[in-house]
Design a protein around this motif. Structure first.
Motif, short mmCIF file in Angstrom:
data_model
loop_
_atom_site.label_atom_id
_atom_site.label_comp_id
_atom_site.label_asym_id
_atom_site.label_seq_id
_atom_site.Cartn_x
_atom_site.Cartn_y
_atom_site.Cartn_z
N GLY A 28 -13.39 -15.57 -52.71
CA GLY A 28 -14.33 -14.35 -52.47
C GLY A 28 -15.41 -14.43 -53.45
N GLN A 380 -14.78 0.89 -54.44
CA GLN A 380 -14.85 -0.67 -54.22
C GLN A 380 -15.81 -0.96 -55.64
OE1 GLN A 380 -16.83 -0.30 -50.43
NE2 GLN A 380 -15.32 -1.40 -49.50
N LYS A 409 -16.87 -15.41 -39.84
CA LYS A 409 -16.06 -14.52 -40.84
C LYS A 409 -16.70 -14.23 -42.13
CE LYS A 409 -11.47 -13.79 -42.58
NZ LYS A 409 -10.27 -14.81 -43.18
N ASN A 410 -16.66 -13.12 -42.66
CA ASN A 410 -17.45 -12.81 -44.05
C ASN A 410 -18.61 -13.21 -44.25
OD1 ASN A 410 -14.96 -11.34 -44.83
ND2 ASN A 410 -14.14 -13.12 -45.39
N SER A 415 -14.27 -17.63 -46.97
CA SER A 415 -13.30 -17.20 -45.69
C SER A 415 -12.24 -16.29 -46.51
CB SER A 415 -12.46 -18.56 -45.54
OG SER A 415 -11.88 -19.16 -46.70
N GLN A 416 -12.36 -15.97 -47.69
CA GLN A 416 -11.68 -14.82 -48.34
C GLN A 416 -12.47 -13.48 -48.38
OE1 GLN A 416 -8.54 -15.18 -48.95
NE2 GLN A 416 -9.01 -17.33 -47.95
N GLU A 417 -11.80 -12.41 -48.75
CA GLU A 417 -12.63 -11.05 -48.71
C GLU A 417 -13.32 -11.16 -50.04
OE1 GLU A 417 -10.36 -7.73 -48.02
OE2 GLU A 417 -12.05 -6.62 -49.10
N TRP A 419 -16.03 -10.36 -53.07
CA TRP A 419 -15.48 -9.46 -54.32
C TRP A 419 -16.51 -8.29 -54.15
CZ3 TRP A 419 -19.16 -8.00 -58.27
CH2 TRP A 419 -20.35 -8.47 -58.36
N PRO A 421 -18.21 -5.64 -50.78
CA PRO A 421 -18.12 -5.73 -49.31
C PRO A 421 -19.60 -6.14 -48.74
CG PRO A 421 -18.35 -3.20 -50.17
CD PRO A 421 -18.15 -4.33 -51.24
#
Ligand code: NOJ
Length: 539
Positions: A28, A380, A409-410, A415-417, A419, A421
């Motif tokens: 992320g 956030q 994605k993203n 591939s991860q959320e 840090w 948005p």
């Protein structure tokens, strides 16, 4: 005779905020391997160098601007080995690497500080700025740029230490020769590894008044917050700082082709101060930032050209200017300059200005896509400044959101959320989409950078203002020997009638359909937000 032009005078420099550029290891957060993976992209756009915001080991209270080991890379970003690989891979593509040098302060976790804080008589006791209480209180009235007092009590030493930023960022005592030597050795370490230069963080803060006198009160500060109600005459901008600039320059001159660019911080534009850190460009820094345009939101030809003219006047002829529209501390230019439906057009005019005025352009990642400031909910927030001042000040997260790579994605960032948005609208504003569209802002940047690279007039030529912006358009020429280029920029939503005064021109570049044949002397219409770059044909 042609003097020797250096890469950083000809080059276009890309600033990467590494947390947000590209995440190769799927946690992320962007990293060094992520930059390596994207070098082709950077090269394809035509950038000559990358300045990377800090990547040294850090507990990240200020996201890397608090360094706990100057010689290592933070594991979050990768390893030293990966960084050396980045330097190698970048150099193969003729891209230079500029590190961020943060030496006004370290992290409070730096072993030097831990040792310094352990007693009053350890070998590093004097490496930071320690003071006894005065009348049972802080030694003076200084405040920290990020809020609160600039002094923090330390129980072990029964003394205060100075921190001009966060309390996790204790200020070094640059008056101590051993400390100075230790820092210079750390700088050498990276120069020996082939790093091409440094961006010097808050370089005008290094030395403080010897007597630590109180800053006077002022009504003339840029904001009503307490920090700005002090005139910072004793905690920054000490004239002896300039001697350190000369020492730094001597060090960098021991190596070939290195470059030092200074961040000379002032809460509102102070080009005179910035210019003093460059001098004639031979004995101090190679370049320094002038934040006159970055600090303003006004969209008018005059508010671009006036500060640049002033910047040119303040720099002696031997010194070289640089220019910047956005960075990791200020709202992105696209959000600042507004314009509603027309803001994409404004972004083109601003980019064309940055890439054609005399001096080295610095471009913050994502500006080539026209990224906006992100919307960050309170929950956030990451930036300590935002956490402290929200909602009065949203902090600096909005300009640090992830780079938008694709529709995946993203946004293809990770591939991860991530840090922070993703910006809204990333599905249609990303590299993949813009690469496929010949008319995108990304391709606009690419074409313009390539035109610049082919033109000595644009890279190094003299600069002459032909229309001063009072009618909300600019015209200036750039000339090198026999090559002469005319840049026309319409900042307005109305057509401007202008007069072309030379006999013949050939269009090199423009935002609108441009004539295939040569253009001739006479009246000409510059359409709303039109950018037109013409080569002036000599007869
Ligand atoms: C200026 C940097 O650009 C900013 O991001 C940082 O927080 C301060 N210096 C403190 O190092």
């Amino acid at each position: 005779m042609d003097r020797d032009w250096l890469w950083w005078q000809h080059g276009v420099i890309y600033q990467i905020y590494p947390r947000s550029f590209y995440d190769s290891n799927q946690d992320g957060i962007g990293d060094i391997q992520g930059i390596i993976d994207k070098l082709d992209y950077i090269q394809d756009l035509g950038f000559d160098a990358i300045w990377i915001s800090p990547i040294n080991s850090s507990p990240m209270h200020d996201f890397g601007y608090d360094i706990s080991d100057y010689r290592s890379i933070d594991p979050l970003f990768g390893t030293n080995k990966e960084f050396y690989d980045l330097v190698k891979q970048a150099h193969k593509r003729k891209i230079r690497i500029i590190m961020d040098l943060v030496v006004n302060h370290s992290s409070h976790q730096h072993p030097w500080f831990l040792e310094s804080a352990s007693s009053r008589d350890n070998p590093k006791a004097d490496w930071y700025i320690w003071q006894d209480p005065r009348n049972g209180r802080e030694p003076n009235n200084w405040l920290a740029a990020f809020g609160g007092k600039a002094w923090q009590w330390n129980a072990a030493r029964q003394q205060y230490y100075l921190h001009t930023h966060l309390m996790e960022q204790p200020d070094f005592n640059w008056r101590n020769p051993e400390l100075r030597k230790a820092i210079f050795n750390d700088i050498k370490f990276w120069l020996d590894k082939g790093v091409d230069g440094f961006r010097l963080d808050v370089i005008n803060f290094l030395l403080k008044d010897r007597e630590l006198r109180n800053n006077p009160f002022t009504f003339r500060g840029p904001s009503p917050r307490p920090y700005d109600l002090q005139a910072h005459i004793y905690d920054r901008n000490q004239p002896e700082n300039l001697e350190i600039m000369t020492e730094l320059r001597r060090l960098s001159d021991q190596y070939r082709d290195r470059m030092l660019v200074g961040e000379v911080y002032a809460p509102r534009p102070d080009p005179q101060l910035s210019a003093s850190y460059v001098g004639d460009g031979r004995n101090m820094l190679h370049m320094a930032f002038d934040f006159s345009i970055i600090y303003q939101k006004k969209w008018h030809a005059r508010s671009f050209i006036n500060p640049v003219q002033r910047w040119y006047e303040l720099l002696p002829p031997q010194a070289w200017p640089c220019h910047v529209l956005s960075n990791h501390d200020q709202p992105r230019s696209r959000s600042r300059f507004g314009g509603g439906k027309e803001n994409e057009k404004r972004a083109r005019v601003a980019a064309a200005f940055l890439l054609t005025i005399r001096g080295t352009p610095f471009i913050y990642y994502g500006e080539e896509l026209g990224m906006y400031n992100g919307k960050i909910a309170r929950s956030q927030l990451q930036d300590p400044v935002g956490k402290k001042y929200w909602p009065l000040h949203p902090g600096r997260d909005p300009e640090r959101t992830p780079m938008l790579w694709s529709n995946q994605k993203n946004a293809g960032f990770s591939s991860q959320e991530p840090w922070l948005p993703l910006n809204e609208g990333w599905q249609s504003q990303n590299v993949e989409v813009q690469q496929a569209d010949p008319d995108s802002l990304l391709n606009f940047h690419k074409r313009l950078i390539h035109i610049r690279k082919k033109s000595k007039a644009l890279m190094q030529g003299d600069w002459k203002l032909e229309a001063d912006g009072s009618q909300n358009y600019l015209a200036y020429s750039r000339t090198w020997q026999k090559e002469s280029v005319l840049v026309l920029l319409n900042f307005d939503s109305k057509t401007k009638r202008i007069q072309l005064t030379h006999k013949r021109y050939r269009a090199l570049f423009g935002t609108h359909v441009i004539p295939a044949q040569e253009m001739r002397q006479g009246p000409w219409q510059l359409r709303p937000y039109e950018v037109l770059i013409l080569s002036i044909k000599s007869d």
